[in-house]
Scaffold this active site. Structure first.
Site, PDB file in Angstrom:
ATOM      1  N   ASN A  53      33.644  34.476  39.928  1.00 57.68           N
ATOM      2  CA  ASN A  53      34.753  33.734  39.344  1.00 57.68           C
ATOM      3  C   ASN A  53      34.201  32.439  38.751  1.00 57.68           C
ATOM      4  OD1 ASN A  53      36.968  31.667  39.326  1.00 57.68           O
ATOM      5  ND2 ASN A  53      38.167  33.395  40.077  1.00 57.68           N
ATOM      6  N   HIS A  64      37.270  36.018  35.907  1.00 59.02           N
ATOM      7  CA  HIS A  64      37.288  36.377  37.316  1.00 59.02           C
ATOM      8  C   HIS A  64      35.965  37.043  37.690  1.00 59.02           C
ATOM      9  CE1 HIS A  64      41.947  36.382  37.909  1.00 59.02           C
ATOM     10  NE2 HIS A  64      41.514  35.302  37.291  1.00 59.02           N
ATOM     11  N   GLU A  66      35.301  40.031  38.879  1.00 59.88           N
ATOM     12  CA  GLU A  66      35.173  41.399  38.371  1.00 59.88           C
ATOM     13  C   GLU A  66      34.940  41.388  36.858  1.00 59.88           C
ATOM     14  OE1 GLU A  66      37.527  40.113  40.225  1.00 59.88           O
ATOM     15  OE2 GLU A  66      38.287  41.507  41.737  1.00 59.88           O
ATOM     16  N   SER A  89      40.097  41.517  47.229  1.00 67.31           N
ATOM     17  CA  SER A  89      40.969  42.494  46.575  1.00 67.31           C
ATOM     18  C   SER A  89      41.280  42.057  45.144  1.00 67.31           C
ATOM     19  CB  SER A  89      42.267  42.621  47.390  1.00 67.31           C
ATOM     20  OG  SER A  89      43.121  43.587  46.821  1.00 67.31           O
ATOM     21  N   CYS A  91      42.874  41.138  41.675  1.00 70.26           N
ATOM     22  CA  CYS A  91      44.194  40.730  41.180  1.00 70.26           C
ATOM     23  C   CYS A  91      44.695  41.790  40.190  1.00 70.26           C
ATOM     24  CB  CYS A  91      44.088  39.359  40.505  1.00 70.26           C
ATOM     25  SG  CYS A  91      43.231  39.421  38.910  1.00 70.26           S
ATOM     26  N   CYS A  94      42.417  42.111  37.056  1.00 71.20           N
ATOM     27  CA  CYS A  94      41.175  42.871  37.268  1.00 71.20           C
ATOM     28  C   CYS A  94      41.480  44.323  37.638  1.00 71.20           C
ATOM     29  CB  CYS A  94      40.326  42.189  38.333  1.00 71.20           C
ATOM     30  SG  CYS A  94      39.735  40.571  37.782  1.00 71.20           S
ATOM     31  N   ASP A 154      44.361  29.648  41.021  1.00 73.41           N
ATOM     32  CA  ASP A 154      43.682  30.894  40.681  1.00 73.41           C
ATOM     33  C   ASP A 154      44.609  32.094  40.799  1.00 73.41           C
ATOM     34  OD1 ASP A 154      41.162  32.027  39.807  1.00 73.41           O
ATOM     35  OD2 ASP A 154      41.187  33.111  41.695  1.00 73.41           O
TER      36      ASP A 154
HETATM   37 ZN   LIG Z   1      40.977  39.049  38.969  1.00 77.90          ZN
END
Ligand SMILES: [Zn+2]
Length: 158
Positions: A53, A64, A66, A89, A91, A94, A154
């Site tokens: 991130n 982010h 990912e 996990s 979002c 992503c 975030d």
């Molecule tokens: Zn994300």
């Protein structure tokens, strides 16, 4: 903690893969960023790209963990056999990326501190493994307690 981040090296187990994402999260923390890391692997476990991130570092809310890993992996012909490994996990944004590109499997390090779209991704055909690594759960929990404003920014709850 980890064998480092070596693009092109083989990380055979989910634990080894998660160590790459953890190392990215640690780099993010050291930079004063949000400590979420991710990495994309081939079916054989070859590290294609990793990232973290970078909201704080780049002033970019869309970067982010990912997303950064995905971009760093460059253009792949197909994502069907790739594995996205993330410390937290994913979002909805992503999760959308994972579904859009048909990434075949998702490994989540921690879904205690945040639960995004992982079930939705799994319902649409991706494999899902949730590790809930105690070290990661503790690390992210500490971050959320120490930097609640940054965390809420975030996750879009400002
Ligand atoms: Zn994300």
């Amino acid at each position: 903690m980890s064998a480092g981040i070596v693009i092109g090296a083989v990380y055979a187990t989910d634990e080894q893969k998660l160590d790459v994402a953890k190392a990215e999260a640690a780099l993010g923390a050291a930079e004063g960023g949000i400590p979420i890391g991710a990495a994309l692997f081939s079916a054989e476990g070859v590290l294609l790209g990793s990232g973290r991130n970078r909201r704080v570092q780049d002033g970019d809310a869309s970067m982010h963990g990912e997303t950064n890993a995905f971009r760093n992996a460059g253009r792949q012909r197909s994502y069907r056999d790739t594995v996205m490994v993330t410390t937290l996990s994913p979002c909805w944004y992503c999760s959308g990326l994972i579904r859009q590109f048909g990434i075949g499997r998702l490994v989540v390090g921690d879904d205690h501190n945040f639960l995004g779209g992982q079930q939705w991704v799994a319902e649409h055909g991706a494999g899902l493994s949730v590790v809930n690594d105690p070290e990661l759960i503790g690390m992210m929990g500490t971050f959320i307690r120490e930097f609640p404003e940054l965390w809420n920014e975030d996750i879009g709850e400002v």
